[in-house]
Design an enzyme around this catalytic site. Structure first.
Site, PDB file in Angstrom:
ATOM      1  CD  GLU A  72      -5.074  42.432  -4.494  1.00  0.00           C
ATOM      2  OE1 GLU A  72      -4.543  42.255  -5.606  1.00  0.00           O
ATOM      3  OE2 GLU A  72      -5.590  41.515  -3.844  1.00  0.00           O
ATOM      4  CB  SER A 122      -5.184  31.709   9.947  1.00  0.00           C
ATOM      5  OG  SER A 122      -5.922  32.753  10.550  1.00  0.00           O
ATOM      6  CE  LYS A 171      -3.489  37.085   3.626  1.00  0.00           C
ATOM      7  NZ  LYS A 171      -4.004  37.220   5.009  1.00  0.00           N
TER       8      LYS A 171
HETATM    9  C1  PLP Z   1      -5.398  37.109   5.304  1.00  0.00           C
HETATM   10  C2  PLP Z   1      -5.702  36.356   6.537  1.00  0.00           C
HETATM   11  C3  PLP Z   1      -6.881  35.587   6.682  1.00  0.00           C
HETATM   12  C4  PLP Z   1      -7.964  35.540   5.652  1.00  0.00           C
HETATM   13  O1  PLP Z   1      -7.654  34.954   4.446  1.00  0.00           O
HETATM   14  P1  PLP Z   1      -8.157  33.512   4.024  1.00  0.00           P
HETATM   15  O2  PLP Z   1      -7.816  33.435   2.594  1.00  0.00           O
HETATM   16  O3  PLP Z   1      -9.648  33.448   4.276  1.00  0.00           O
HETATM   17  O4  PLP Z   1      -7.444  32.542   4.865  1.00  0.00           O
HETATM   18  C5  PLP Z   1      -7.047  34.842   7.840  1.00  0.00           C
HETATM   19  N1  PLP Z   1      -6.133  34.886   8.832  1.00  0.00           N
HETATM   20  C6  PLP Z   1      -5.010  35.612   8.742  1.00  0.00           C
HETATM   21  C7  PLP Z   1      -4.058  35.611   9.870  1.00  0.00           C
HETATM   22  C8  PLP Z   1      -4.757  36.381   7.595  1.00  0.00           C
HETATM   23  O5  PLP Z   1      -3.630  37.126   7.518  1.00  0.00           O
END
Ligand code: PLP
Length: 392
Positions: free
Chosen positions: A109, A376, A87
Site C-alpha cells: 500500500e 531522510s 526508502k
Molecule cells: C517515509 C518517510 C519517513 C518515515 O518513515 P520511517 O520508517 O519512520 O523512516 C521519513 N522520512 C522520509 C523522507 C520518508 O519518505
C-alpha cells in the site's frame, strides 16, 4: 537481534493467523538463507553504490550551526539517494528477496506515494511485477507520485472504500495478498508488521549508520555527541541508530510528530503518548482507544502519520538506550524554511522534524559538541504545499 519468535523484549512477534504465520516463517528462512551469501551481498553492494549512489555524503551545516551558536550540526544526506529518500535502501532489498524466492508479484500500500514510488522503482530495476494499492483521496492529492508510479510500470489499484486513505489501502492490499501469499510478497514500508519485517527492513537500512559513523570518525576524529532522526514507523531512525547502539557516550534521540500539539488529538506521538498493544500483526506502543482500536493520527508530514511504531524502538525506549521526543508542525515548518535558506537544502517535512529538534537543542550545547541528523529525504514533494501554506 529479535528472539526466535521475532520479539525485541516484549514487542514485535507475529500476531497473525496460522496460515500467514507459515508464510512469514518462509520469508524469514529465505532471508536467513541468502542474507550473508556472497552473491546476494555483492548484488546489494553493487546496487547501493551504482544505482542508489551510496555512500551518501556527510555534510557539515556551517551556516546553520553558526546561526544557532552552540553544537555543530551535521547532515547525513539520504535526500541525495536515487528517488530522494532512504526508502529505496529497503525497497531494493525486498525486491531482490522476492526475486530470489521466485515470487511472481510484489505488492504494497502507499499513503502519500513515497513507498509506492520507491518500491515501483526497485521492482522495475529487479524486473518483477509490482502492485500498489492507494486510497482514491490520496490519488487525487498526490498527483506527481501517482504519475511516477504509472511511468515506472506498476499496477496502481485505487481504493474507494471507507475514507479512501491509507488505512483502507492497507486493508485492500492485505486482502489481495491473502488471495495468494505463496506467489506474492507484501513489501512492508518500514520497520513494522510481523517478524521478520522489522528485522529485515532494519538490516537493509543499517548501511546509513555504518557509513555515517565511519564518515564522522574520519572527519572529526571522534564520535558525535548526539545523533537524531525522525520516527514514523522508524526505518530511517533505526538505520542510523543501529551502528551507534554500543557507543555508550553517544546520546540517541528519535523525534516524533507532535502535530498541532500533544494536548490535541492531532498528533502521531506514538512512543511519547501511546500504550502497548497489538496492531497490524505485531505488538508495539500505539495510539489506541480503550477498546484497543487505533486512533486517527495526524502530522503535517504524511510519512510520519502512523498510529504504531517499530518494535525495536519500543524496546530501546523501555531500556532507555534511546530517548524519544517530539516536534510540532510549526517547529517543523520553521526548520524546513531555515535549512532551505541557510544551507540550500530543502528537507522533506518528515526529516524537518529532526532538524527542528537540533535547532532547539544546539544553542544549549557547547561549541565542542556535535549533532548528527539523518536527513531522510528531500522536500521537492512538499515544496508546493509549504509555499501555499506560508503564502510564498
Ligand atoms: C517515509 C518517510 C519517513 C518515515 O518513515 P520511517 O520508517 O519512520 O523512516 C521519513 N522520512 C522520509 C523522507 C520518508 O519518505
Amino acid at each position: 537481534m529479535p528472539d526466535k519468535d521475532g520479539y525485541f523484549g516484549e514487542y514485535g512477534g507475529q500476531i497473525i493467523p496460522p496460515e500467514l504465520k507459515a508464510v512469514m516463517d518462509e520469508i524469514a528462512s529465505a532471508y536467513a538463507e541468502i542474507r550473508d551469501t556472497e552473491p546476494f551481498q555483492n548484488e546489494l553492494r553493487d546496487l547501493q553504490a551504482n544505482y542508489i549512489g551510496r555512500p551518501s555524503p556527510l555534510f557539515y551545516a556551517r551556516r546553520l550551526s553558526e546561526k544557532l551558536g552552540g553544537a555543530r550540526i551535521f547532515l547525513k544526506r539520504e535526500d541525495l539517494n536515487h528517488t530522494g529518500a532512504h526508502k529505496i535502501n529497503h525497497c531494493i532489498g525486498e525486491a531482490l528477496l522476492a526475486k530470489h524466492m521466485g515470487k511472481r508479484k510484489v505488492l504494497a500500500e502507499t499513503g502519500a506515494g513515497q513507498h509506492g514510488v520507491a518500491l515501483a522503482t526497485a521492482c522495475a530495476l529487479v524486473g518483477i511485477p509490482c502492485e500498489i494499492h492507494m486510497g482514491q483521496v490520496d490519488i487525487e492529492k498526490e498527483h506527481p507520485n501517482v504519475t511516477k508510479m504509472k511511468i515506472l510500470g506498476c499496477r496502481l489499484v485505487p481504493v474507494s472504500r471507507g475514507t479512501a486513505t491509507l488505512k483502507d489501502a492497507v486493508d485492500s492490499a492485505f486482502e489481495e495478498y491473502l488471495k495468494d501469499p505463496v506467489n506474492s510478497l507484501y513489501a512492508i514500508g518500514s520497520v513494522v508488521g510481523p517478524h521478520p519485517f522489522p528485522m529485515m527492513v532494519r538490516d537493509f537500512q543499517q548501511i546509513v549508520g555504518e557509513e555515517a559513523r565511519a564518515q564522522f570518525l574520519a572527519r572529526e576524529g571522534r564520535l558525535p555527541t548526539r545523533i537524531t532522526a525522525c520516527v514514523g514507523g522508524g526505518s530511517n531512525a533505526i538505520g542510523l541508530f543501529t551502528a551507534f547502539l554500543d557507543d555508550e557516550e553517544v546520546r540517541i534521540v528519535g523525534v516524533e510528530p507532535a502535530g498541532r500539539g500533544l494536548d490535541t488529538p492531532d498528533h502521531a506521538a506514538t512512543l511519547t503518548l501511546g500504550t502497548p498493544g497489538a496492531l497490524h500483526g505485531f505488538k508495539c506502543y500505539n495510539l489506541q482507544d480503550e477498546r484497543g482500536n487505533p486512533l486517527p493520527v495526524y502530522s503535517i508530514a504524511s510519512g510520519l502519520d502512523y498510529p504504531g511504531v517499530g518494535p525495536q524502538h519500543c524496546f530501546l525506549k523501555d531500556i532507555q538506550r534511546v530517548e524519544y521526543t517530539t516536534a510540532t508542525d510549526d517547529e517543523c515548518l520553521d526548520a524546513f524554511m531555515t535549512l532551505s535558506r541557510l544551507e540550500g537544502v530543502i528537507p522533506a517535512l518528515e526529516s524537518a522534524h529532526a532538524v527542528a529538534y537540533a535547532m532547539r537543542e544546539a544553542p544549549r550545547m557547547g561549541s565542542e559538541e556535535t549533532i548528527l541528523i539523518n536527513l531522510s529525504g528531500r522536500g521537492d514533494k512538499d515544496a508546493d504545499f509549504v509555499a501555499a501554506k506560508l503564502g510564498l
